[in-house]
Design a protein around this motif. Structure first.
Motif, PDB file in Angstrom:
ATOM      1  N   MET A 186      32.312  54.842  32.159  1.00 54.15           N
ATOM      2  CA  MET A 186      33.446  53.912  32.112  1.00 54.15           C
ATOM      3  C   MET A 186      33.146  52.616  32.855  1.00 54.15           C
ATOM      4  O   MET A 186      33.737  51.592  32.569  1.00 54.15           O
ATOM      5  CB  MET A 186      34.675  54.551  32.752  1.00 54.15           C
ATOM      6  N   LEU A 187      32.230  52.690  33.829  1.00 57.13           N
ATOM      7  CA  LEU A 187      32.002  51.541  34.710  1.00 57.13           C
ATOM      8  C   LEU A 187      31.813  50.220  33.964  1.00 57.13           C
ATOM      9  O   LEU A 187      32.426  49.213  34.306  1.00 57.13           O
ATOM     10  CB  LEU A 187      30.786  51.799  35.608  1.00 57.13           C
ATOM     11  N   GLY A 188      30.970  50.254  32.942  1.00 56.45           N
ATOM     12  CA  GLY A 188      30.691  49.030  32.199  1.00 56.45           C
ATOM     13  C   GLY A 188      31.962  48.421  31.635  1.00 56.45           C
ATOM     14  O   GLY A 188      32.186  47.208  31.724  1.00 56.45           O
ATOM     15  N   ILE A 189      32.783  49.287  31.047  1.00 56.24           N
ATOM     16  CA  ILE A 189      34.038  48.807  30.451  1.00 56.24           C
ATOM     17  C   ILE A 189      34.958  48.294  31.558  1.00 56.24           C
ATOM     18  O   ILE A 189      35.591  47.245  31.414  1.00 56.24           O
ATOM     19  CB  ILE A 189      34.731  49.952  29.684  1.00 56.24           C
ATOM     20  N   ILE A 190      35.013  49.044  32.666  1.00 53.84           N
ATOM     21  CA  ILE A 190      35.890  48.632  33.770  1.00 53.84           C
ATOM     22  C   ILE A 190      35.510  47.233  34.240  1.00 53.84           C
ATOM     23  O   ILE A 190      36.358  46.357  34.390  1.00 53.84           O
ATOM     24  CB  ILE A 190      35.786  49.633  34.943  1.00 53.84           C
ATOM     25  N   ILE A 191      34.190  47.020  34.424  1.00 59.91           N
ATOM     26  CA  ILE A 191      33.739  45.705  34.893  1.00 59.91           C
ATOM     27  C   ILE A 191      34.081  44.630  33.864  1.00 59.91           C
ATOM     28  O   ILE A 191      34.553  43.545  34.212  1.00 59.91           O
ATOM     29  CB  ILE A 191      32.224  45.740  35.189  1.00 59.91           C
ATOM     30  N   GLY A 192      33.894  44.942  32.610  1.00 58.99           N
ATOM     31  CA  GLY A 192      34.206  43.978  31.556  1.00 58.99           C
ATOM     32  C   GLY A 192      35.675  43.584  31.563  1.00 58.99           C
ATOM     33  O   GLY A 192      36.020  42.404  31.500  1.00 58.99           O
ATOM     34  N   ILE A 193      36.532  44.591  31.658  1.00 60.00           N
ATOM     35  CA  ILE A 193      37.976  44.318  31.636  1.00 60.00           C
ATOM     36  C   ILE A 193      38.371  43.559  32.902  1.00 60.00           C
ATOM     37  O   ILE A 193      39.175  42.632  32.880  1.00 60.00           O
ATOM     38  CB  ILE A 193      38.763  45.638  31.512  1.00 60.00           C
ATOM     39  N   LEU A 194      37.741  43.956  34.004  1.00 54.53           N
ATOM     40  CA  LEU A 194      37.991  43.266  35.277  1.00 54.53           C
ATOM     41  C   LEU A 194      37.615  41.793  35.136  1.00 54.53           C
ATOM     42  O   LEU A 194      38.374  40.901  35.540  1.00 54.53           O
ATOM     43  CB  LEU A 194      37.132  43.928  36.355  1.00 54.53           C
ATOM     44  N   ALA A 195      36.457  41.536  34.546  1.00 53.99           N
ATOM     45  CA  ALA A 195      35.996  40.151  34.401  1.00 53.99           C
ATOM     46  C   ALA A 195      36.956  39.342  33.540  1.00 53.99           C
ATOM     47  O   ALA A 195      37.361  38.246  33.911  1.00 53.99           O
ATOM     48  CB  ALA A 195      34.590  40.127  33.797  1.00 53.99           C
ATOM     49  N   VAL A 196      37.355  39.902  32.419  1.00 54.63           N
ATOM     50  CA  VAL A 196      38.177  39.113  31.497  1.00 54.63           C
ATOM     51  C   VAL A 196      39.558  38.846  32.099  1.00 54.63           C
ATOM     52  O   VAL A 196      40.075  37.725  32.014  1.00 54.63           O
ATOM     53  CB  VAL A 196      38.273  39.774  30.099  1.00 54.63           C
ATOM     54  N   THR A 197      40.132  39.842  32.767  1.00 56.12           N
ATOM     55  CA  THR A 197      41.486  39.623  33.286  1.00 56.12           C
ATOM     56  C   THR A 197      41.474  38.733  34.529  1.00 56.12           C
ATOM     57  O   THR A 197      42.315  37.852  34.657  1.00 56.12           O
ATOM     58  CB  THR A 197      42.170  40.958  33.626  1.00 56.12           C
ATOM     59  N   LEU A 198      40.493  38.952  35.406  1.00 51.49           N
ATOM     60  CA  LEU A 198      40.458  38.120  36.604  1.00 51.49           C
ATOM     61  C   LEU A 198      40.178  36.664  36.252  1.00 51.49           C
ATOM     62  O   LEU A 198      40.782  35.748  36.797  1.00 51.49           O
ATOM     63  CB  LEU A 198      39.416  38.633  37.597  1.00 51.49           C
ATOM     64  N   LEU A 228      42.417  47.279  34.561  1.00 50.18           N
ATOM     65  CA  LEU A 228      43.636  46.488  34.729  1.00 50.18           C
ATOM     66  C   LEU A 228      44.239  46.700  36.111  1.00 50.18           C
ATOM     67  O   LEU A 228      44.680  45.747  36.760  1.00 50.18           O
ATOM     68  CB  LEU A 228      44.666  46.861  33.658  1.00 50.18           C
ATOM     69  N   VAL A 229      44.245  47.969  36.557  1.00 52.52           N
ATOM     70  CA  VAL A 229      44.797  48.247  37.879  1.00 52.52           C
ATOM     71  C   VAL A 229      43.989  47.516  38.952  1.00 52.52           C
ATOM     72  O   VAL A 229      44.538  46.849  39.828  1.00 52.52           O
ATOM     73  CB  VAL A 229      44.807  49.772  38.162  1.00 52.52           C
ATOM     74  N   LEU A 230      42.647  47.615  38.828  1.00 50.27           N
ATOM     75  CA  LEU A 230      41.785  46.932  39.803  1.00 50.27           C
ATOM     76  C   LEU A 230      42.011  45.429  39.770  1.00 50.27           C
ATOM     77  O   LEU A 230      42.082  44.780  40.809  1.00 50.27           O
ATOM     78  CB  LEU A 230      40.317  47.246  39.522  1.00 50.27           C
ATOM     79  N   SER A 231      42.131  44.893  38.562  1.00 49.73           N
ATOM     80  CA  SER A 231      42.267  43.440  38.492  1.00 49.73           C
ATOM     81  C   SER A 231      43.650  42.998  38.951  1.00 49.73           C
ATOM     82  O   SER A 231      43.830  41.856  39.376  1.00 49.73           O
ATOM     83  CB  SER A 231      41.977  42.932  37.090  1.00 49.73           C
ATOM     84  N   TRP A 232      44.600  43.912  38.897  1.00 45.02           N
ATOM     85  CA  TRP A 232      45.922  43.578  39.468  1.00 45.02           C
ATOM     86  C   TRP A 232      45.784  43.365  40.975  1.00 45.02           C
ATOM     87  O   TRP A 232      46.289  42.391  41.521  1.00 45.02           O
ATOM     88  CB  TRP A 232      46.927  44.681  39.169  1.00 45.02           C
ATOM     89  N   PHE A 233      45.017  44.266  41.607  1.00 44.43           N
ATOM     90  CA  PHE A 233      44.765  44.078  43.043  1.00 44.43           C
ATOM     91  C   PHE A 233      43.977  42.790  43.274  1.00 44.43           C
ATOM     92  O   PHE A 233      44.250  42.045  44.211  1.00 44.43           O
ATOM     93  CB  PHE A 233      43.998  45.276  43.621  1.00 44.43           C
TER      94      PHE A 233
END
Lengths: 404, 230
Positions: A27-39, A347-352
């Motif tokens: 999942m890490l890759g996807i998490i980082i990707g989503i984090l990047a796009v939302t942040l 999304l949760v991480l990028s909310w923080f």
């Protein structure tokens, strides 16, 4: 249909939980990707907001005549030798131009302002005329602006920004108090409303405004100066053309001479800002795509492993009546759930993360961006799950049953 | 085709291509009919084609040539989806290695064919419980295969085979992984199933197992060498 979907959902969740660590790592890759796009999106939305907020001190219908362009790429040696702009141009502009509604010169320097034992350093001190109130967005909070008479005669009066007022007077009423600009004494006659910081860089409230005549009398004539010209909002570009020819006349330029001045507007800031925004956004999109592709490959890899490991199970399910489509959707669903879950974690991480960004400039994660990022993660799931689940669907039941 | 025949095979062949120009003729032309309610053993040494025949009868594979009719349906013409559907509705499998899903309970294993048939949850739970009680596992429903003995696993598999009320139960060496005492128990269950009206096809290479059947088909080199009814 529904029964089979529920079963597939069950299998998928069960299988992900049975391989928690493996699933988390993929999942890490996807998490980082989503984090990047939302942040990145949050950052840009925050930038947008603070840009719009700071640019509002500059009206769209005001032209700024200066010696050189704000964001120009003129040759510095040419610009250097240009003649200074003179405050006297203001009257000439008013006489020659049809569009001009109001015009005020603005000359500036920084000074230290003192009141009794307190002082504020590096106060942006502007000399201007009574028409300044019309060309700028500054408003008087308490007291008044200086009059035409005070402006002409060079009266020792000043209007100060709220920051200066607070710093010097705290709980006292500043009106009527004597403050010192270097050796010169001024009487405070007004305080401007809070305007905030420009792009978070410098405060528009750490300033003082004094009559032009006073400025010229007390301070050297050196320092940069500009002329602010208010024009009708619907004719900004026509007014700009007219002002250009007016300025050429004032400067006495021949037909072959190049302009030795520049006319700026808010638009210059805007286009400069948009360039920066595009650069940030472009980098963000690139990082996002990169990490989503890497993440997607990881998911695809793990799904191939999963299909391989469960070949026998696929055989049993097929023998008992699972169609190729059912098997395909079983594995596709598993990939989509892994990615969707990763998207949610992202999304949760990028909310923080957005809370952290919020400390530097006010911003919130746009809801549409969160929704789009989540859908994007599902899309990655579908794309990376396709090949492995197609392979699972195509397995021959006998070969699958025999697989050990 | 005899009227009332459940299964009819005519000129069924199966050729496997191994690499280029290398062909294995697993079945060279099988003609046979099976009537409903029969208990048939298919015997033969390894390589005789009995597994291939079993796979074709079980609709896991289609013949290269020939006609296979199951209750009037032309199985030899079917695509993968139709085969899956006919396996689901008409065939009950009992395998030598049980082939239960290791992480699911006995009850869920038995329910599985009904899930693919789209039966709603309450109905299939009830049916699965009934089927497990019928094979004497009413008290083992929530156990996973690794918590059950071999005999119990095979009984779960039999319950799973019965649950869709199939036209035919295919048992491939059902006692091969069991000790002889448990094997006898499983064979008794199969006999009682036949007495209850089910059609059973049993693949085995052991004579004493085959003797439970009322008809024994012997295969040799892809052809029927002997077909005796008791």
């Amino acid at each position: 249909m529904f029964t089979r979907f529920i079963e597939n959902l069950r299998i998928a969740i069960f299988s992900i939980f049975a391989n928690r660590l493996r699933a988390m790592l993929t999942m890490l890759g996807i998490i980082i990707g989503i984090l990047a796009v939302t942040l990145m999106g949050t950052l840009i939305s925050g930038l947008d907001r603070s840009f719009e907020k700071s640019i509002s001190f500059m009206s769209r219908d005001v032209l700024f005549v200066t010696k050189h362009e704000w964001f120009g790429d003129e040759d510095w040696w040419e610009v250097r030798n240009r003649r200074n702009l003179k405050p006297e141009y203001v009257e000439k502009i008013k006489n020659l131009s049809d569009y001009v509604l109001a015009a005020a010169p603005l000359i500036a320097r920084t000074t230290t302002v003192r009141y009794r034992d307190k002082s504020v350093m590096a106060v942006q001190t502007n000399g201007t005329t009574e028409e300044y109130l019309q060309v700028s967005t500054a408003n008087i909070e308490t007291g008044r602006f200086f009059t035409a008479g005070e402006s002409r005669s060079g009266a020792p009066v000043c209007i100060i920004g709220v920051d200066v007022a607070q710093e010097l007077f705290e709980n006292e009423d500043p009106l009527g108090k004597k403050v010192k600009f270097g050796p010169h004494q001024f009487r405070v006659i007004g305080v401007t409303e809070k305007q905030g910081k420009f792009l978070g860089l410098f405060s528009l409230d750490n300033r003082a405004i004094i009559p032009l005549g006073t400025f010229q009398k007390m301070f050297a004539r050196r320092g940069w100066s500009q002329i602010m010209v208010k024009v009708p909002a619907e004719f900004v570009s026509e007014a700009k053309d007219e002002l250009t020819s007016v300025m050429r006349r004032i400067r006495g330029l021949g037909p072959r001479d190049r302009n030795d001045f520049a006319i700026n507007e808010q638009e210059a800031f805007r286009s400069q800002y948009n360039t920066i925004k595009l650069a940030i956004g472009g980098t963000g999109v690139f990082i996002t795509i990169l990490s989503l592709v890497v993440g997607g490959i990881g998911i695809m890899n793990i799904m191939f492993v999963s299909v391989k490991e469960r070949t026998k199970e696929i055989g049993v399910r097929k023998a008992l009546g699972a169609t190729p489509k059912t098997i395909m959707s079983q594995f596709l669903l598993e990939a989509v759930i892994i990615c969707g879950f990763a998207g949610l974690i992202g999304l949760v991480l990028s909310w923080f993360g957005s809370l952290v960004i919020n400390r530097f400039f006010p911003s919130t994660m746009p809801v549409w961006l969160a929704a789009a990022a989540f859908l994007l993660s599902l899309l990655v799931g579908i794309l990376s799950g396709l090949a492995p689940s197609y392979r699972a669907a195509r397995l021959h039941p006998i070969d699958a049953l025999r697989y050990e | 085709m005899t009227p009332g025949a459940l299964i009819s095979l005519k000129g069924v062949t199966k050729v496997y291509e191994i690499g280029e120009d290398q062909k294995v003729h697993a079945l060279r032309g099988i003609d046979a009919e099976i009537t409903a309610g029969d208990y048939i053993s298919i015997m033969g040494p390894s390589g005789s084609g009995k597994s291939t025949l079993m796979n074709i009868i079980g609709c896991l594979d289609t013949p290269t040539e020939g006609i296979y009719r199951l209750e009037g349906e032309m199985v030899h013409e079917m695509d993968d989806n139709q085969l899956a559907s006919i396996r689901n509705r008409k065939i009950g499998f009992v395998f030598q290695t049980f082939n239960l899903l290791p992480r699911s309970t006995a009850l869920r294993n038995v329910e599985l064919p009904l899930i693919y048939a789209g039966v709603p949850v309450d109905e299939r739970r009830e049916k699965a419980e009934d089927a497990l009680k019928k094979v004497g596992l009413g008290d083992r429903m929530d156990h996973k295969p690794n918590e059950l003995s071999g005999g119990q696993c095979q009984r779960v598999a039999i319950a799973r085979a019965l649950i869709t009320n199939p036209s035919i139960i295919l048992a491939d060496e059902p006692t091969g992984n069991l000790d002889s005492k448990t094997g006898v128990e499983i064979m008794q269950i199969l006999v009682s199933l036949q007495e209850a009206g089910n059609t059973i096809v049993l693949v085995t290479h052991e004579q004493y197992i085959a003797e439970h059947a009322n008809r024994v088909i012997k295969l040799l080199d892809g052809l029927i060498s002997d077909d005796t009814s008791n």
